[in-house]
Design a protein around this motif. Structure first.
Motif, PDB file in Angstrom:
ATOM      1  N   UNK A 282       1.472  40.607  15.266  1.00 33.91           N
ATOM      2  CA  UNK A 282       1.284  40.663  13.750  1.00 33.91           C
ATOM      3  C   UNK A 282       0.050  39.816  13.460  1.00 33.91           C
ATOM      4  N   UNK A 283      -0.803  40.243  12.514  1.00 36.57           N
ATOM      5  CA  UNK A 283      -1.738  39.575  11.964  1.00 36.57           C
ATOM      6  C   UNK A 283      -1.619  39.209  10.494  1.00 36.57           C
ATOM      7  N   UNK A 284      -1.880  37.900  10.313  1.00 44.72           N
ATOM      8  CA  UNK A 284      -1.825  37.303   8.790  1.00 44.72           C
ATOM      9  C   UNK A 284      -2.868  36.425   8.512  1.00 44.72           C
ATOM     10  N   UNK A 285      -3.885  37.152   7.722  1.00 44.57           N
ATOM     11  CA  UNK A 285      -5.092  36.534   7.260  1.00 44.57           C
ATOM     12  C   UNK A 285      -5.202  36.344   5.928  1.00 44.57           C
ATOM     13  N   UNK A 286      -5.718  35.089   5.457  1.00 43.16           N
ATOM     14  CA  UNK A 286      -6.062  34.632   4.165  1.00 43.16           C
ATOM     15  C   UNK A 286      -6.857  35.485   3.397  1.00 43.16           C
ATOM     16  N   UNK A 287      -7.929  35.630   4.031  1.00 43.50           N
ATOM     17  CA  UNK A 287      -9.104  36.589   3.347  1.00 43.50           C
ATOM     18  C   UNK A 287      -9.121  37.913   3.688  1.00 43.50           C
ATOM     19  N   UNK A 288     -10.452  38.366   4.103  1.00 46.87           N
ATOM     20  CA  UNK A 288     -10.698  39.811   4.535  1.00 46.87           C
ATOM     21  C   UNK A 288     -10.554  40.106   6.019  1.00 46.87           C
ATOM     22  N   UNK A 289     -10.215  41.249   6.254  1.00 47.87           N
ATOM     23  CA  UNK A 289     -10.380  41.794   7.725  1.00 47.87           C
ATOM     24  C   UNK A 289     -11.216  42.980   7.671  1.00 47.87           C
ATOM     25  N   UNK A 290     -11.884  43.065   8.732  1.00 47.39           N
ATOM     26  CA  UNK A 290     -12.959  44.081   8.852  1.00 47.39           C
ATOM     27  C   UNK A 290     -12.808  44.765  10.235  1.00 47.39           C
ATOM     28  N   UNK A 291     -12.760  46.073  10.292  1.00 45.28           N
ATOM     29  CA  UNK A 291     -12.450  46.697  11.463  1.00 45.28           C
ATOM     30  C   UNK A 291     -13.556  47.551  11.869  1.00 45.28           C
ATOM     31  N   UNK A 292     -14.309  47.343  12.916  1.00 48.54           N
ATOM     32  CA  UNK A 292     -15.385  48.351  13.257  1.00 48.54           C
ATOM     33  C   UNK A 292     -14.875  49.615  13.861  1.00 48.54           C
ATOM     34  N   UNK A 293     -15.810  50.419  14.313  1.00 48.13           N
ATOM     35  CA  UNK A 293     -15.709  51.610  14.990  1.00 48.13           C
ATOM     36  C   UNK A 293     -14.705  51.562  16.256  1.00 48.13           C
ATOM     37  N   UNK A 294     -13.340  52.226  16.297  1.00 47.32           N
ATOM     38  CA  UNK A 294     -12.713  52.271  17.336  1.00 47.32           C
ATOM     39  C   UNK A 294     -11.845  51.127  17.457  1.00 47.32           C
ATOM     40  N   UNK A 295     -12.055  50.128  16.575  1.00 43.36           N
ATOM     41  CA  UNK A 295     -11.252  49.097  16.461  1.00 43.36           C
ATOM     42  C   UNK A 295      -9.502  49.073  16.253  1.00 43.36           C
ATOM     43  N   UNK A 296      -8.746  48.220  16.776  1.00 43.41           N
ATOM     44  CA  UNK A 296      -7.206  48.597  16.416  1.00 43.41           C
ATOM     45  C   UNK A 296      -6.462  47.626  16.108  1.00 43.41           C
ATOM     46  N   UNK A 297      -5.370  47.379  15.594  1.00 44.15           N
ATOM     47  CA  UNK A 297      -4.416  46.481  15.440  1.00 44.15           C
ATOM     48  C   UNK A 297      -2.986  47.128  15.741  1.00 44.15           C
ATOM     49  N   UNK A 298      -2.325  46.392  16.522  1.00 43.43           N
ATOM     50  CA  UNK A 298      -1.139  47.063  16.908  1.00 43.43           C
ATOM     51  C   UNK A 298      -1.231  48.385  18.025  1.00 43.43           C
TER      52      UNK A 298
END
Lengths: 321, 206
Positions: B156-172
Protein backbone atom coordinates in the motif's frame (compact mmCIF):
# COMPACT_ATOMS: atom_id res chain seq x y z
CA UNK A 1 91.70 -3.89 -19.67
CA UNK A 2 89.18 -5.38 -22.13
CA UNK A 3 87.67 -7.61 -19.45
CA UNK A 4 86.91 -4.61 -17.21
CA UNK A 5 85.10 -2.76 -20.11
CA UNK A 6 83.06 -5.87 -21.05
CA UNK A 7 81.61 -6.40 -17.55
CA UNK A 8 79.33 -3.35 -17.31
CA UNK A 9 78.01 -3.92 -20.85
CA UNK A 10 77.16 -7.52 -20.04
CA UNK A 11 75.36 -6.37 -16.94
CA UNK A 12 73.40 -3.80 -18.93
CA UNK A 13 72.43 -6.39 -21.52
CA UNK A 14 71.22 -8.80 -18.87
CA UNK A 15 69.26 -6.04 -17.21
CA UNK A 16 67.66 -5.11 -20.53
CA UNK A 17 66.70 -8.69 -21.25
CA UNK A 18 65.21 -9.08 -17.82
CA UNK A 19 63.14 -5.91 -18.16
CA UNK A 20 61.83 -6.85 -21.61
CA UNK A 21 61.00 -10.31 -20.33
CA UNK A 22 59.02 -8.90 -17.45
CA UNK A 23 56.99 -6.66 -19.78
CA UNK A 24 56.27 -9.58 -22.15
CA UNK A 25 54.30 -11.36 -19.40
CA UNK A 26 50.65 -10.31 -19.02
CA UNK A 27 49.74 -8.15 -16.10
CA UNK A 28 47.82 -10.26 -13.61
CA UNK A 29 44.24 -9.32 -12.83
CA UNK A 30 43.79 -8.41 -9.17
CA UNK A 31 40.35 -9.16 -7.72
CA UNK A 32 41.22 -8.91 -4.06
CA UNK A 33 38.02 -8.14 -2.16
CA UNK A 34 35.84 -9.55 -4.92
CA UNK A 35 36.59 -13.26 -4.43
CA UNK A 36 36.63 -15.80 -1.63
CA UNK A 37 38.18 -19.19 -0.98
CA UNK A 38 35.31 -21.00 -2.72
CA UNK A 39 36.12 -19.31 -6.04
CA UNK A 40 33.00 -17.12 -5.99
CA UNK A 41 33.32 -13.65 -7.54
CA UNK A 42 31.03 -10.95 -6.15
CA UNK A 43 29.46 -8.02 -7.93
CA UNK A 44 30.71 -5.41 -5.47
CA UNK A 45 33.84 -5.10 -3.36
CA UNK A 46 33.29 -7.15 -0.19
CA UNK A 47 29.83 -7.84 -1.56
CA UNK A 48 27.40 -10.53 -0.51
CA UNK A 49 25.93 -11.31 -3.91
CA UNK A 50 27.26 -13.32 -6.82
CA UNK A 51 25.70 -12.72 -10.20
CA UNK A 52 27.60 -14.88 -12.68
CA UNK A 53 26.71 -12.49 -15.50
CA UNK A 54 28.85 -9.68 -14.10
CA UNK A 55 31.76 -11.93 -13.14
CA UNK A 56 31.77 -13.53 -16.58
CA UNK A 57 31.57 -10.15 -18.29
CA UNK A 58 34.46 -8.86 -16.21
CA UNK A 59 36.65 -11.94 -16.77
CA UNK A 60 35.85 -11.87 -20.49
CA UNK A 61 36.96 -8.24 -20.75
CA UNK A 62 40.12 -9.03 -18.82
CA UNK A 63 40.93 -11.96 -21.11
CA UNK A 64 40.42 -10.06 -24.36
CA UNK A 65 42.47 -7.11 -23.15
CA UNK A 66 45.51 -9.07 -22.09
CA UNK A 67 45.09 -9.42 -18.34
CA UNK A 68 46.13 -12.73 -16.82
CA UNK A 69 43.11 -14.32 -15.12
CA UNK A 70 44.73 -17.67 -14.35
CA UNK A 71 44.46 -17.19 -10.55
CA UNK A 72 40.69 -17.01 -10.80
CA UNK A 73 39.73 -19.00 -13.88
CA UNK A 74 39.68 -22.56 -12.54
CA UNK A 75 38.19 -21.82 -9.09
CA UNK A 76 35.49 -19.71 -10.72
CA UNK A 77 34.73 -22.32 -13.36
CA UNK A 78 34.39 -24.99 -10.70
CA UNK A 79 32.16 -22.73 -8.61
CA UNK A 80 29.79 -22.09 -11.52
CA UNK A 81 29.86 -25.75 -12.52
CA UNK A 82 28.86 -26.83 -9.02
CA UNK A 83 25.96 -24.37 -8.73
CA UNK A 84 24.80 -24.92 -12.31
CA UNK A 85 24.61 -28.66 -11.72
CA UNK A 86 22.88 -28.36 -8.35
CA UNK A 87 20.04 -26.20 -9.62
CA UNK A 88 20.06 -27.14 -13.31
CA UNK A 89 20.17 -23.43 -14.01
CA UNK A 90 22.56 -20.55 -13.40
CA UNK A 91 21.02 -18.25 -10.82
CA UNK A 92 22.03 -15.42 -8.52
CA UNK A 93 23.47 -16.23 -5.15
CA UNK A 94 23.48 -14.61 -1.74
CA UNK A 95 25.83 -15.23 1.11
CA UNK A 96 24.58 -16.95 4.23
CA UNK A 97 26.25 -18.27 7.34
CA UNK A 98 25.95 -21.98 7.82
CA UNK A 99 27.77 -23.53 10.77
CA UNK A 100 29.57 -20.17 11.11
CA UNK A 101 31.09 -20.54 7.64
CA UNK A 102 29.91 -18.35 4.74
CA UNK A 103 28.17 -20.26 1.98
CA UNK A 104 26.47 -19.22 -1.20
CA UNK A 105 22.86 -20.14 -1.80
CA UNK A 106 20.50 -19.49 -4.67
CA UNK A 107 18.41 -16.45 -3.72
CA UNK A 108 17.21 -14.97 -6.99
CA UNK A 109 16.58 -16.23 -10.49
CA UNK A 110 18.75 -14.69 -13.18
CA UNK A 111 17.31 -11.84 -15.19
CA UNK A 112 19.43 -12.45 -18.28
CA UNK A 113 19.74 -16.13 -19.18
CA UNK A 114 20.70 -15.31 -22.75
CA UNK A 115 23.69 -13.11 -21.91
CA UNK A 116 24.84 -15.24 -18.99
CA UNK A 117 24.86 -18.48 -20.96
CA UNK A 118 26.62 -16.84 -23.91
CA UNK A 119 29.33 -15.34 -21.70
CA UNK A 120 29.74 -18.68 -19.89
CA UNK A 121 30.28 -20.47 -23.20
CA UNK A 122 32.73 -17.79 -24.31
CA UNK A 123 34.62 -18.10 -21.01
CA UNK A 124 34.88 -21.88 -21.31
CA UNK A 125 36.03 -21.62 -24.91
CA UNK A 126 38.85 -19.23 -24.01
CA UNK A 127 40.22 -21.25 -21.11
CA UNK A 128 43.74 -22.61 -21.70
CA UNK A 129 43.93 -26.34 -22.38
CA UNK A 130 45.59 -26.98 -19.03
CA UNK A 131 42.54 -25.60 -17.23
CA UNK A 132 40.00 -27.17 -19.59
CA UNK A 133 41.56 -30.57 -18.88
CA UNK A 134 40.59 -30.20 -15.23
CA UNK A 135 36.90 -29.67 -15.99
CA UNK A 136 34.18 -31.82 -17.62
CA UNK A 137 34.41 -29.29 -20.43
CA UNK A 138 32.38 -31.14 -23.05
CA UNK A 139 29.48 -31.68 -20.69
CA UNK A 140 29.54 -28.07 -19.52
CA UNK A 141 29.58 -26.70 -23.05
CA UNK A 142 26.89 -29.09 -24.20
CA UNK A 143 24.60 -28.15 -21.32
CA UNK A 144 25.01 -24.42 -21.81
CA UNK A 145 24.61 -24.73 -25.57
CA UNK A 146 21.39 -26.67 -25.13
CA UNK A 147 19.99 -24.12 -22.68
CA UNK A 148 20.95 -21.20 -24.90
CA UNK A 149 19.46 -22.81 -28.02
CA UNK A 150 16.14 -23.10 -26.18
CA UNK A 151 16.02 -19.32 -26.04
CA UNK A 152 16.34 -18.93 -29.79
CA UNK A 153 13.29 -17.54 -31.57
CA UNK A 154 13.27 -18.96 -35.10
CA UNK A 155 10.78 -16.30 -36.25
CA UNK A 156 13.02 -13.34 -35.48
CA UNK A 157 16.42 -15.04 -35.38
CA UNK A 158 16.99 -13.44 -31.97
CA UNK A 159 17.34 -14.83 -28.47
CA UNK A 160 14.79 -14.33 -25.71
CA UNK A 161 15.86 -13.16 -22.29
CA UNK A 162 14.81 -16.39 -20.55
CA UNK A 163 12.31 -19.24 -20.89
CA UNK A 164 9.76 -17.07 -19.05
CA UNK A 165 10.62 -13.69 -20.56
CA UNK A 166 9.76 -14.12 -24.20
CA UNK A 167 11.02 -10.93 -25.73
CA UNK A 168 14.46 -9.89 -26.94
CA UNK A 169 16.85 -7.23 -25.73
CA UNK A 170 19.34 -5.44 -27.94
CA UNK A 171 22.35 -5.47 -25.62
CA UNK A 172 21.75 -9.10 -24.63
CA UNK A 173 21.65 -10.21 -28.24
CA UNK A 174 24.86 -8.35 -28.99
CA UNK A 175 26.53 -10.33 -26.22
CA UNK A 176 25.15 -13.59 -27.56
CA UNK A 177 26.43 -12.62 -31.01
CA UNK A 178 29.89 -11.88 -29.60
CA UNK A 179 30.00 -15.46 -28.24
CA UNK A 180 28.35 -17.04 -31.30
CA UNK A 181 29.13 -14.76 -34.20
CA UNK A 182 27.34 -15.43 -37.45
CA UNK A 183 26.46 -13.16 -40.34
CA UNK A 184 22.78 -14.18 -40.34
CA UNK A 185 22.46 -13.47 -36.63
CA UNK A 186 24.15 -10.09 -37.06
CA UNK A 187 21.75 -9.20 -39.85
CA UNK A 188 18.80 -10.25 -37.69
CA UNK A 189 19.98 -7.98 -34.89
CA UNK A 190 20.43 -5.09 -37.26
CA UNK A 191 17.06 -5.51 -38.93
CA UNK A 192 15.04 -5.98 -35.73
CA UNK A 193 16.64 -3.32 -33.57
CA UNK A 194 17.83 -0.57 -35.92
CA UNK A 195 15.26 2.18 -36.46
CA UNK A 196 16.20 3.77 -39.81
CA UNK A 197 13.82 6.72 -39.36
CA UNK A 198 15.16 7.80 -36.00
CA UNK A 199 18.67 6.48 -36.70
CA UNK A 200 18.93 4.79 -33.32
CA UNK A 201 18.78 1.27 -31.96
CA UNK A 202 15.74 0.01 -30.07
CA UNK A 203 16.44 -1.29 -26.58
CA UNK A 204 13.86 -4.07 -26.71
CA UNK A 205 11.45 -5.83 -29.05
CA UNK A 206 8.62 -5.03 -26.64
CA UNK A 207 6.09 -2.78 -28.32
CA UNK A 208 5.16 -1.32 -24.93
CA UNK A 209 8.65 -0.03 -24.18
CA UNK A 210 8.85 3.69 -24.91
CA UNK A 211 10.77 4.31 -28.14
CA UNK A 212 12.61 6.52 -28.55
CA UNK A 213 13.59 6.65 -24.91
CA UNK A 214 15.09 9.80 -23.46
CA UNK A 215 17.18 8.44 -20.63
CA UNK A 216 20.85 7.73 -20.29
CA UNK A 217 20.07 4.24 -19.07
CA UNK A 218 19.13 2.22 -20.99
CA UNK A 219 18.54 4.31 -24.10
CA UNK A 220 21.86 6.12 -24.54
CA UNK A 221 23.97 3.25 -23.23
CA UNK A 222 22.36 0.87 -25.72
CA UNK A 223 23.61 3.00 -28.63
CA UNK A 224 27.27 2.57 -27.75
CA UNK A 225 27.05 -1.12 -26.87
CA UNK A 226 27.68 -2.33 -30.45
CA UNK A 227 31.15 -0.78 -30.32
CA UNK A 228 31.97 -2.82 -27.22
CA UNK A 229 31.54 -6.10 -29.14
CA UNK A 230 32.81 -4.77 -32.53
CA UNK A 231 29.43 -5.26 -34.15
CA UNK A 232 30.03 -4.92 -37.89
CA UNK A 233 26.75 -3.32 -39.02
CA UNK A 234 26.86 0.00 -37.19
CA UNK A 235 25.65 2.51 -39.79
CA UNK A 236 28.38 4.90 -40.85
CA UNK A 237 31.07 2.83 -39.17
CA UNK A 238 32.30 2.63 -35.59
CA UNK A 239 34.31 5.86 -35.66
CA UNK A 240 31.54 8.21 -36.75
CA UNK A 241 29.01 6.40 -34.53
CA UNK A 242 31.31 6.92 -31.57
CA UNK A 243 31.87 10.59 -32.37
CA UNK A 244 28.15 11.19 -32.68
CA UNK A 245 27.45 9.41 -29.41
CA UNK A 246 30.06 11.42 -27.54
CA UNK A 247 28.69 14.69 -28.92
CA UNK A 248 25.26 13.80 -27.58
CA UNK A 249 25.99 11.96 -24.32
CA UNK A 250 29.55 12.56 -23.13
CA UNK A 251 28.71 15.07 -20.41
CA UNK A 252 25.82 12.97 -19.15
CA UNK A 253 28.08 9.90 -19.03
CA UNK A 254 30.86 11.65 -17.12
CA UNK A 255 28.32 13.04 -14.65
CA UNK A 256 27.25 9.52 -13.66
CA UNK A 257 30.07 9.02 -11.16
CA UNK A 258 29.08 9.69 -7.58
CA UNK A 259 25.37 9.08 -7.97
CA UNK A 260 25.16 6.30 -10.52
CA UNK A 261 27.42 3.48 -11.57
CA UNK A 262 30.25 5.04 -13.59
CA UNK A 263 29.81 2.93 -16.74
CA UNK A 264 33.42 1.90 -17.11
CA UNK A 265 32.45 -0.03 -20.25
CA UNK A 266 32.10 3.29 -22.05
CA UNK A 267 35.57 4.33 -20.90
CA UNK A 268 36.84 1.09 -22.43
CA UNK A 269 35.17 1.95 -25.74
CA UNK A 270 36.72 5.42 -25.55
CA UNK A 271 40.17 3.91 -25.05
CA UNK A 272 39.71 1.57 -28.01
CA UNK A 273 38.65 4.54 -30.13
CA UNK A 274 41.81 6.40 -29.13
CA UNK A 275 39.92 9.06 -27.17
CA UNK A 276 42.38 9.46 -24.30
CA UNK A 277 40.83 12.76 -23.26
CA UNK A 278 37.56 11.02 -22.35
CA UNK A 279 39.48 8.20 -20.68
CA UNK A 280 41.35 10.64 -18.48
CA UNK A 281 38.16 12.51 -17.63
CA UNK A 282 36.47 9.23 -16.64
CA UNK A 283 39.44 8.25 -14.50
CA UNK A 284 39.39 11.61 -12.77
CA UNK A 285 35.67 11.35 -12.00
CA UNK A 286 35.28 7.62 -11.34
CA UNK A 287 38.45 6.41 -9.61
CA UNK A 288 37.75 8.30 -6.34
CA UNK A 289 34.72 5.97 -6.00
CA UNK A 290 36.71 2.80 -6.55
CA UNK A 291 35.55 -0.12 -4.39
CA UNK A 292 32.63 1.96 -3.09
CA UNK A 293 28.94 1.06 -3.19
CA UNK A 294 28.82 2.64 -6.66
CA UNK A 295 31.59 0.52 -8.17
CA UNK A 296 31.20 -2.87 -9.79
CA UNK A 297 33.57 -5.64 -10.69
CA UNK A 298 33.29 -4.64 -14.36
CA UNK A 299 34.43 -1.11 -13.50
CA UNK A 300 37.31 -2.61 -11.52
CA UNK A 301 38.49 -4.69 -14.46
CA UNK A 302 38.18 -1.70 -16.81
CA UNK A 303 40.23 0.40 -14.37
CA UNK A 304 42.96 -2.25 -14.48
CA UNK A 305 42.83 -2.51 -18.29
CA UNK A 306 43.15 1.22 -18.90
CA UNK A 307 46.59 2.80 -18.77
CA UNK A 308 47.30 4.21 -15.32
CA UNK A 309 46.75 7.95 -15.23
CA UNK A 310 50.03 9.86 -14.71
CA UNK A 311 48.06 12.08 -12.36
CA UNK A 312 44.38 12.24 -11.63
CA UNK A 313 44.18 15.70 -13.14
CA UNK A 314 43.32 15.98 -16.84
CA UNK A 315 45.35 18.12 -19.19
CA UNK A 316 44.61 21.80 -18.63
CA UNK A 317 42.97 22.22 -22.04
CA UNK A 318 40.62 19.26 -21.64
CA UNK A 319 36.99 19.85 -20.98
CA UNK A 320 35.45 17.16 -18.81
CA UNK A 321 31.99 18.67 -18.59
CA UNK B 1 -40.44 -34.41 39.55
CA UNK B 2 -41.45 -30.95 38.52
CA UNK B 3 -37.94 -29.81 39.29
CA UNK B 4 -36.46 -32.50 37.11
CA UNK B 5 -38.81 -31.56 34.30
CA UNK B 6 -37.85 -27.91 34.61
CA UNK B 7 -34.20 -28.71 34.64
CA UNK B 8 -34.56 -30.86 31.58
CA UNK B 9 -36.42 -28.08 29.84
CA UNK B 10 -33.77 -25.59 30.79
CA UNK B 11 -31.05 -27.88 29.55
CA UNK B 12 -32.88 -28.42 26.29
CA UNK B 13 -33.28 -24.67 25.72
CA UNK B 14 -29.64 -24.03 26.60
CA UNK B 15 -28.32 -26.65 24.21
CA UNK B 16 -30.70 -25.55 21.44
CA UNK B 17 -29.71 -21.90 21.76
CA UNK B 18 -26.01 -22.78 21.67
CA UNK B 19 -26.46 -24.91 18.58
CA UNK B 20 -28.32 -22.08 16.89
CA UNK B 21 -26.09 -19.18 17.96
CA UNK B 22 -22.51 -20.44 17.94
CA UNK B 23 -22.32 -21.15 14.16
CA UNK B 24 -22.80 -17.41 13.65
CA UNK B 25 -19.90 -16.49 15.93
CA UNK B 26 -17.21 -16.35 13.14
CA UNK B 27 -19.43 -14.05 11.09
CA UNK B 28 -20.00 -11.80 14.08
CA UNK B 29 -16.29 -11.66 14.81
CA UNK B 30 -15.51 -10.77 11.19
CA UNK B 31 -18.13 -8.03 11.23
CA UNK B 32 -16.61 -6.50 14.34
CA UNK B 33 -12.95 -6.83 13.20
CA UNK B 34 -12.68 -7.37 9.43
CA UNK B 35 -9.60 -9.31 8.39
CA UNK B 36 -10.27 -10.46 4.84
CA UNK B 37 -7.97 -9.87 1.84
CA UNK B 38 -9.92 -6.97 0.30
CA UNK B 39 -8.85 -3.37 0.86
CA UNK B 40 -10.10 -2.11 4.20
CA UNK B 41 -12.19 0.96 4.74
CA UNK B 42 -10.58 3.46 7.07
CA UNK B 43 -12.89 4.53 9.88
CA UNK B 44 -13.67 7.28 10.53
CA UNK B 45 -13.44 8.70 6.99
CA UNK B 46 -15.64 11.75 7.17
CA UNK B 47 -13.38 13.96 5.07
CA UNK B 48 -12.17 11.36 2.60
CA UNK B 49 -13.79 10.09 -0.55
CA UNK B 50 -13.41 6.51 -1.69
CA UNK B 51 -12.80 5.92 -5.36
CA UNK B 52 -13.42 2.37 -6.30
CA UNK B 53 -10.90 0.67 -8.53
CA UNK B 54 -13.55 0.06 -11.15
CA UNK B 55 -13.49 3.78 -11.91
CA UNK B 56 -9.82 3.68 -12.84
CA UNK B 57 -8.29 1.82 -15.80
CA UNK B 58 -6.72 -1.51 -14.99
CA UNK B 59 -3.72 -3.14 -16.58
CA UNK B 60 -0.76 -5.40 -15.99
CA UNK B 61 2.22 -4.14 -14.00
CA UNK B 62 5.21 -3.95 -16.32
CA UNK B 63 8.24 -5.63 -14.81
CA UNK B 64 11.35 -5.96 -16.89
CA UNK B 65 14.95 -4.86 -16.85
CA UNK B 66 16.80 -3.82 -20.01
CA UNK B 67 20.05 -5.26 -18.59
CA UNK B 68 20.93 -7.58 -15.73
CA UNK B 69 20.19 -5.66 -12.57
CA UNK B 70 22.96 -5.03 -10.08
CA UNK B 71 22.08 -6.46 -6.64
CA UNK B 72 23.53 -4.02 -4.15
CA UNK B 73 25.29 -5.18 -1.02
CA UNK B 74 25.28 -1.73 0.55
CA UNK B 75 24.34 1.89 0.00
CA UNK B 76 26.27 5.04 0.89
CA UNK B 77 25.61 6.19 4.49
CA UNK B 78 23.37 3.20 5.22
CA UNK B 79 23.10 1.59 8.66
CA UNK B 80 21.44 -1.81 9.27
CA UNK B 81 17.82 -1.43 10.37
CA UNK B 82 15.68 -4.36 11.41
CA UNK B 83 15.68 -7.50 9.32
CA UNK B 84 17.18 -6.88 5.87
CA UNK B 85 16.55 -3.15 6.16
CA UNK B 86 18.71 -0.06 6.16
CA UNK B 87 18.38 3.42 7.55
CA UNK B 88 19.90 6.37 5.74
CA UNK B 89 20.33 9.83 7.18
CA UNK B 90 19.62 12.35 4.47
CA UNK B 91 18.80 11.58 0.87
CA UNK B 92 19.22 8.26 -0.89
CA UNK B 93 19.86 7.68 -4.57
CA UNK B 94 19.49 4.20 -6.00
CA UNK B 95 21.57 3.85 -9.15
CA UNK B 96 19.85 3.02 -12.41
CA UNK B 97 19.65 -0.70 -13.02
CA UNK B 98 20.29 -1.57 -9.38
CA UNK B 99 18.38 -3.93 -7.10
CA UNK B 100 18.08 -3.28 -3.38
CA UNK B 101 17.04 -6.52 -1.61
CA UNK B 102 15.48 -5.02 1.52
CA UNK B 103 13.52 -2.18 3.10
CA UNK B 104 14.59 1.42 3.59
CA UNK B 105 14.04 4.12 6.17
CA UNK B 106 15.24 7.46 4.82
CA UNK B 107 15.23 10.72 6.71
CA UNK B 108 15.56 12.72 3.48
CA UNK B 109 14.17 11.92 0.05
CA UNK B 110 14.48 8.79 -2.07
CA UNK B 111 15.39 8.90 -5.75
CA UNK B 112 15.17 5.60 -7.62
CA UNK B 113 17.16 5.50 -10.84
CA UNK B 114 15.76 4.13 -14.08
CA UNK B 115 14.84 0.44 -13.88
CA UNK B 116 16.00 0.15 -10.28
CA UNK B 117 14.11 -2.14 -7.91
CA UNK B 118 13.51 -1.99 -4.15
CA UNK B 119 12.42 -5.38 -2.88
CA UNK B 120 10.96 -4.23 0.44
CA UNK B 121 9.04 -1.31 1.96
CA UNK B 122 10.16 2.31 2.16
CA UNK B 123 9.48 4.83 4.87
CA UNK B 124 10.68 8.20 3.63
CA UNK B 125 10.40 11.43 5.57
CA UNK B 126 10.73 13.42 2.35
CA UNK B 127 9.64 12.67 -1.20
CA UNK B 128 9.91 9.53 -3.29
CA UNK B 129 10.79 9.99 -6.94
CA UNK B 130 10.77 6.91 -9.13
CA UNK B 131 12.42 7.14 -12.53
CA UNK B 132 11.12 5.36 -15.63
CA UNK B 133 10.80 1.62 -15.23
CA UNK B 134 11.72 1.60 -11.55
CA UNK B 135 9.76 -0.61 -9.17
CA UNK B 136 9.01 -0.76 -5.46
CA UNK B 137 7.83 -4.21 -4.49
CA UNK B 138 6.45 -3.24 -1.10
CA UNK B 139 4.70 -0.39 0.70
CA UNK B 140 5.53 3.30 0.49
CA UNK B 141 5.11 5.92 3.19
CA UNK B 142 6.27 9.36 2.16
CA UNK B 143 5.53 13.08 1.97
CA UNK B 144 5.00 12.97 -1.79
CA UNK B 145 5.31 10.41 -4.54
CA UNK B 146 6.18 10.79 -8.22
CA UNK B 147 6.13 7.83 -10.57
CA UNK B 148 7.59 8.54 -14.01
CA UNK B 149 6.61 6.46 -17.01
CA UNK B 150 6.33 2.72 -16.44
CA UNK B 151 7.35 3.03 -12.77
CA UNK B 152 5.38 0.93 -10.29
CA UNK B 153 4.69 0.50 -6.59
CA UNK B 154 3.10 -2.67 -5.27
CA UNK B 155 1.61 -0.90 -2.26
CA UNK B 156 0.00 0.00 0.00
CA UNK B 157 0.81 3.68 -0.43
CA UNK B 158 0.30 6.34 2.21
CA UNK B 159 1.39 9.86 1.23
CA UNK B 160 0.90 13.06 3.20
CA UNK B 161 0.86 15.21 0.08
CA UNK B 162 0.51 14.66 -3.65
CA UNK B 163 0.89 11.59 -5.82
CA UNK B 164 1.73 12.02 -9.48
CA UNK B 165 1.53 9.08 -11.89
CA UNK B 166 3.17 9.31 -15.30
CA UNK B 167 2.38 7.43 -18.46
CA UNK B 168 2.06 3.69 -17.83
CA UNK B 169 2.84 4.03 -14.12
CA UNK B 170 0.97 1.77 -11.71
CA UNK B 171 0.15 1.15 -8.07
CA UNK B 172 -0.86 -2.37 -7.18
CA UNK B 173 -1.67 -5.00 -9.78
CA UNK B 174 -4.77 -6.87 -10.97
CA UNK B 175 -3.69 -9.93 -8.97
CA UNK B 176 -2.77 -7.97 -5.85
CA UNK B 177 -4.95 -4.89 -5.46
CA UNK B 178 -3.84 -2.49 -2.77
CA UNK B 179 -4.75 0.89 -1.32
CA UNK B 180 -3.57 4.42 -1.93
CA UNK B 181 -4.12 7.32 0.42
CA UNK B 182 -2.96 10.83 -0.49
CA UNK B 183 -4.03 14.44 -0.38
CA UNK B 184 -3.98 14.80 -4.15
CA UNK B 185 -3.68 12.50 -7.12
CA UNK B 186 -2.60 13.54 -10.60
CA UNK B 187 -2.30 10.86 -13.21
CA UNK B 188 -1.73 10.26 -16.87
CA UNK B 189 -4.60 8.57 -18.72
CA UNK B 190 -2.58 5.40 -19.07
CA UNK B 191 -1.63 5.18 -15.39
CA UNK B 192 -3.21 2.39 -13.36
CA UNK B 193 -4.29 2.04 -9.75
CA UNK B 194 -5.62 -1.29 -8.54
CA UNK B 195 -7.58 -1.22 -5.29
CA UNK B 196 -8.96 1.52 -3.09
CA UNK B 197 -7.99 5.15 -3.46
CA UNK B 198 -8.64 7.56 -0.61
CA UNK B 199 -8.47 11.27 -1.37
CA UNK B 200 -10.02 14.46 -0.03
CA UNK B 201 -13.10 15.03 -2.15
CA UNK B 202 -12.56 16.58 -5.60
CA UNK B 203 -8.78 16.07 -5.53
CA UNK B 204 -8.47 13.45 -8.25
CA UNK B 205 -7.45 14.63 -11.69
CA UNK B 206 -5.58 13.77 -14.83
Amino acid sequence: MKRHHRGPWLLLCCLGLWISGAHAQSQALNLRGYTDASGAITVQHLGDTVDPYFALQALGLAQTHGLDISSYALPWARWVEQHYQEAGHIGRYCQSLQHKAPTWRWCKPPDADDSTLALWLQFLHRLPNSVRAQLPIDALQARATQDLRRLHDPDTGLYHVSPHIRYSLFMDNLEVWSAWPSSSFALAIQSKFWDPKLQIYRVSTQAAHPHPGKHFYPDATAQIFPLLVDFPHVPGGAGSHYTRWMQMHRSQWLAQSGREFPWGLIALVAWRQGDMSSVRCWQQRALPHRHSALWTITDEVVAQILPSPPTLMPHPQENCT
Amino acid sequence: MNLTHELNTLLFVFVTLNLLIWPFYPAWREWRHPSDAAALTWLPASKLAAIEASNLPSGAVPAWTPRPSMVLARLPNAQPWGMRGSRIEGDCHLPSGSYWPGSLVITGSLFCGAHSVVEGDVKVYGDVHMSPGSALLGAAFASALVLEEEASVQGPVVVDGAVKLGSGASIGSPDTPTSLRAKQLTRSDSAHVHGHVWLPENRAGA
